[in-house]
Design a protein around this motif. Structure first.
Motif, PDB file in Angstrom:
ATOM      1  N   LYS A   1       0.829  -1.204   0.000  1.00 59.39           N
ATOM      2  CA  LYS A   1       0.000   0.000   0.000  1.00 59.39           C
ATOM      3  C   LYS A   1       0.865   1.256   0.000  1.00 59.39           C
ATOM      4  CE  LYS A   1      -2.962   2.721   3.024  1.00 59.39           C
ATOM      5  NZ  LYS A   1      -3.685   2.773   4.288  1.00 59.39           N
ATOM      6  N   LYS A   2       1.848   1.297   0.869  1.00 60.18           N
ATOM      7  CA  LYS A   2       2.719   2.470   0.964  1.00 60.18           C
ATOM      8  C   LYS A   2       3.458   2.713  -0.344  1.00 60.18           C
ATOM      9  CE  LYS A   2       3.370   2.080   5.932  1.00 60.18           C
ATOM     10  NZ  LYS A   2       4.289   1.679   7.017  1.00 60.18           N
ATOM     11  N   LYS A   3       3.958   1.642  -0.949  1.00 61.49           N
ATOM     12  CA  LYS A   3       4.707   1.775  -2.195  1.00 61.49           C
ATOM     13  C   LYS A   3       3.792   2.157  -3.354  1.00 61.49           C
ATOM     14  CE  LYS A   3       8.739   1.750  -4.026  1.00 61.49           C
ATOM     15  NZ  LYS A   3       9.763   2.688  -3.572  1.00 61.49           N
ATOM     16  N   VAL A   4       2.595   1.603  -3.410  1.00 57.77           N
ATOM     17  CA  VAL A   4       1.629   1.950  -4.461  1.00 57.77           C
ATOM     18  C   VAL A   4       1.307   3.435  -4.401  1.00 57.77           C
ATOM     19  CG1 VAL A   4      -0.811   1.746  -5.098  1.00 57.77           C
ATOM     20  CG2 VAL A   4       0.566  -0.307  -4.815  1.00 57.77           C
ATOM     21  N   ILE A   5       1.007   3.935  -3.226  1.00 52.79           N
ATOM     22  CA  ILE A   5       0.662   5.356  -3.070  1.00 52.79           C
ATOM     23  C   ILE A   5       1.825   6.236  -3.510  1.00 52.79           C
ATOM     24  CG2 ILE A   5       0.141   7.157  -1.375  1.00 52.79           C
ATOM     25  CD1 ILE A   5      -1.564   5.018   0.099  1.00 52.79           C
ATOM     26  N   GLU A   6       3.026   5.883  -3.097  1.00 56.94           N
ATOM     27  CA  GLU A   6       4.220   6.649  -3.466  1.00 56.94           C
ATOM     28  C   GLU A   6       4.429   6.667  -4.983  1.00 56.94           C
ATOM     29  OE1 GLU A   6       8.993   5.876  -3.281  1.00 56.94           O
ATOM     30  OE2 GLU A   6       7.820   5.267  -1.533  1.00 56.94           O
ATOM     31  N   LEU A   7       4.348   5.486  -5.609  1.00 55.18           N
ATOM     32  CA  LEU A   7       4.585   5.393  -7.053  1.00 55.18           C
ATOM     33  C   LEU A   7       3.472   6.040  -7.866  1.00 55.18           C
ATOM     34  CD1 LEU A   7       6.011   1.766  -7.289  1.00 55.18           C
ATOM     35  CD2 LEU A   7       7.277   3.926  -7.517  1.00 55.18           C
ATOM     36  N   MET A   8       2.236   5.928  -7.399  1.00 53.53           N
ATOM     37  CA  MET A   8       1.124   6.579  -8.107  1.00 53.53           C
ATOM     38  C   MET A   8       1.328   8.091  -8.123  1.00 53.53           C
ATOM     39  SD  MET A   8      -2.328   4.465  -7.081  1.00 53.53           S
ATOM     40  CE  MET A   8      -3.349   4.801  -8.524  1.00 53.53           C
ATOM     41  N   GLN A   9       1.704   8.645  -6.998  1.00 55.80           N
ATOM     42  CA  GLN A   9       1.934  10.090  -6.928  1.00 55.80           C
ATOM     43  C   GLN A   9       3.086  10.491  -7.849  1.00 55.80           C
ATOM     44  OE1 GLN A   9       2.432  10.740  -2.713  1.00 55.80           O
ATOM     45  NE2 GLN A   9       0.228  10.923  -2.362  1.00 55.80           N
ATOM     46  N   ASP A  10       4.155   9.694  -7.865  1.00 52.23           N
ATOM     47  CA  ASP A  10       5.307   9.977  -8.727  1.00 52.23           C
ATOM     48  C   ASP A  10       4.913   9.972 -10.201  1.00 52.23           C
ATOM     49  OD1 ASP A  10       6.884  10.126  -6.469  1.00 52.23           O
ATOM     50  OD2 ASP A  10       7.893   8.204  -6.794  1.00 52.23           O
ATOM     51  N   ASP A  11       3.948   9.114 -10.574  1.00 55.27           N
ATOM     52  CA  ASP A  11       3.520   8.988 -11.967  1.00 55.27           C
ATOM     53  C   ASP A  11       2.319   9.867 -12.310  1.00 55.27           C
ATOM     54  OD1 ASP A  11       5.542   7.174 -12.336  1.00 55.27           O
ATOM     55  OD2 ASP A  11       4.246   5.429 -12.588  1.00 55.27           O
ATOM     56  N   GLY A  12       1.880  10.716 -11.377  1.00 55.16           N
ATOM     57  CA  GLY A  12       0.787  11.644 -11.656  1.00 55.16           C
ATOM     58  C   GLY A  12      -0.612  11.057 -11.483  1.00 55.16           C
ATOM     59  N   PHE A  13      -0.708   9.936 -10.787  1.00 56.10           N
ATOM     60  CA  PHE A  13      -2.008   9.326 -10.520  1.00 56.10           C
ATOM     61  C   PHE A  13      -2.445   9.682  -9.102  1.00 56.10           C
ATOM     62  CE2 PHE A  13      -0.452   6.750 -13.983  1.00 56.10           C
ATOM     63  CZ  PHE A  13      -1.589   6.473 -14.734  1.00 56.10           C
ATOM     64  N   ASN A  14      -3.750   9.633  -8.874  1.00 57.50           N
ATOM     65  CA  ASN A  14      -4.325   9.931  -7.571  1.00 57.50           C
ATOM     66  C   ASN A  14      -4.766   8.613  -6.937  1.00 57.50           C
ATOM     67  OD1 ASN A  14      -6.029  10.578  -5.423  1.00 57.50           O
ATOM     68  ND2 ASN A  14      -6.794  12.417  -6.422  1.00 57.50           N
TER      69      ASN A  14
ATOM     70  N   LEU B   1      -9.970 -14.798 -12.750  1.00 56.97           N
ATOM     71  CA  LEU B   1     -10.046 -16.230 -12.449  1.00 56.97           C
ATOM     72  C   LEU B   1      -8.720 -16.777 -11.937  1.00 56.97           C
ATOM     73  CD1 LEU B   1     -12.142 -17.322 -15.549  1.00 56.97           C
ATOM     74  CD2 LEU B   1     -12.951 -16.939 -13.219  1.00 56.97           C
ATOM     75  N   TYR B   2      -7.613 -16.229 -12.418  1.00 50.52           N
ATOM     76  CA  TYR B   2      -6.284 -16.680 -11.998  1.00 50.52           C
ATOM     77  C   TYR B   2      -5.821 -16.027 -10.694  1.00 50.52           C
ATOM     78  CZ  TYR B   2      -5.824 -18.364 -16.802  1.00 50.52           C
ATOM     79  OH  TYR B   2      -6.003 -19.004 -18.000  1.00 50.52           O
ATOM     80  N   LEU B   3      -6.450 -14.922 -10.326  1.00 52.74           N
ATOM     81  CA  LEU B   3      -5.950 -14.106  -9.216  1.00 52.74           C
ATOM     82  C   LEU B   3      -6.797 -14.142  -7.949  1.00 52.74           C
ATOM     83  CD1 LEU B   3      -4.906 -11.006 -11.333  1.00 52.74           C
ATOM     84  CD2 LEU B   3      -3.386 -12.692 -10.289  1.00 52.74           C
ATOM     85  N   ILE B   4      -7.870 -14.907  -7.941  1.00 49.54           N
ATOM     86  CA  ILE B   4      -8.737 -14.969  -6.764  1.00 49.54           C
ATOM     87  C   ILE B   4      -7.915 -15.380  -5.541  1.00 49.54           C
ATOM     88  CG2 ILE B   4     -10.692 -16.168  -5.697  1.00 49.54           C
ATOM     89  CD1 ILE B   4     -11.854 -16.462  -8.533  1.00 49.54           C
ATOM     90  N   GLY B   5      -7.994 -14.585  -4.493  1.00 47.98           N
ATOM     91  CA  GLY B   5      -7.306 -14.900  -3.248  1.00 47.98           C
ATOM     92  C   GLY B   5      -5.865 -14.433  -3.183  1.00 47.98           C
ATOM     93  N   THR B   6      -5.375 -13.758  -4.215  1.00 49.38           N
ATOM     94  CA  THR B   6      -3.985 -13.306  -4.267  1.00 49.38           C
ATOM     95  C   THR B   6      -3.774 -12.107  -3.348  1.00 49.38           C
ATOM     96  OG1 THR B   6      -3.684 -14.104  -6.519  1.00 49.38           O
ATOM     97  CG2 THR B   6      -2.211 -12.361  -5.811  1.00 49.38           C
ATOM     98  N   THR B   7      -2.592 -12.039  -2.764  1.00 48.23           N
ATOM     99  CA  THR B   7      -2.177 -10.884  -1.971  1.00 48.23           C
ATOM    100  C   THR B   7      -1.034 -10.189  -2.697  1.00 48.23           C
ATOM    101  OG1 THR B   7      -2.800 -11.920   0.119  1.00 48.23           O
ATOM    102  CG2 THR B   7      -1.226 -10.105   0.235  1.00 48.23           C
ATOM    103  N   LEU B   8      -1.170  -8.878  -2.875  1.00 47.59           N
ATOM    104  CA  LEU B   8      -0.108  -8.063  -3.456  1.00 47.59           C
ATOM    105  C   LEU B   8       0.755  -7.555  -2.321  1.00 47.59           C
ATOM    106  CD1 LEU B   8       1.151  -6.644  -5.932  1.00 47.59           C
ATOM    107  CD2 LEU B   8      -0.455  -4.758  -5.514  1.00 47.59           C
ATOM    108  N   ASP B   9       2.050  -7.860  -2.394  1.00 49.13           N
ATOM    109  CA  ASP B   9       2.996  -7.448  -1.363  1.00 49.13           C
ATOM    110  C   ASP B   9       4.130  -6.693  -2.047  1.00 49.13           C
ATOM    111  OD1 ASP B   9       4.105  -7.131   1.141  1.00 49.13           O
ATOM    112  OD2 ASP B   9       4.584  -9.239   1.432  1.00 49.13           O
ATOM    113  N   TYR B  10       5.007  -6.104  -1.248  1.00 49.19           N
ATOM    114  CA  TYR B  10       6.177  -5.415  -1.783  1.00 49.19           C
ATOM    115  C   TYR B  10       7.389  -5.857  -0.993  1.00 49.19           C
ATOM    116  CZ  TYR B  10       9.262  -1.851  -3.566  1.00 49.19           C
ATOM    117  OH  TYR B  10      10.316  -1.208  -4.166  1.00 49.19           O
TER     118      TYR B  10
END
Length: 109
Positions: free
Chosen positions: A9-22, A72-81
């Motif tokens: 979550k922390k990395k996603v927020i940081e990278l989104m801001q760097d790339d101009g996304f909200n 269908l391939y991603l059900i139950g997946t956790t995104l980590d960094y």
């Protein structure tokens, strides 16, 4: 549903801001495509539009969008960094994968 770890979550927020996304209105688009040494590979990018058939989730304050086929391939997946010695980047913890490659970027069912 796809879960998001606190570290991701922390990395996603940081990278989104760097790339101009909200991070409050835009999405992390997660998908699966053919390729990689195990047959399928993960695809992750930022997006600000939803396509017909997309599944939308929110976990830990991160908005995730997945196309119908990939879901269908991603059900139950956790995104980590991971920022460890074995490399830095996003890691998919997919309970559906029966085999993964050494780098963790591809898998098979």
């Amino acid at each position: 549903m796809i879960k998001v770890s606190e570290t991701a979550k922390k990395k996603v927020i940081e990278l989104m801001q760097d790339d101009g996304f909200n991070s409050n209105t835009d999405f992390v688009r997660v998908g699966v495509k053919s390729g990689g040494c195990s047959g399928l590979s993960y695809d992750l990018k930022f997006d600000n539009s939803q396509q017909e058939g997309d599944k939308v989730f929110e976990d830990n304050g991160v908005r995730i969008i997945v196309d119908k086929k990939s879901f269908l391939y991603l059900i139950g997946t956790t995104l980590d960094y991971s920022g460890g010695l074995n490399g830095t980047g996003f890691v998919f913890k997919n309970p559906n994968a029966s085999r993964t490659c050494g780098c963790g970027e591809s898998f098979s069912l």
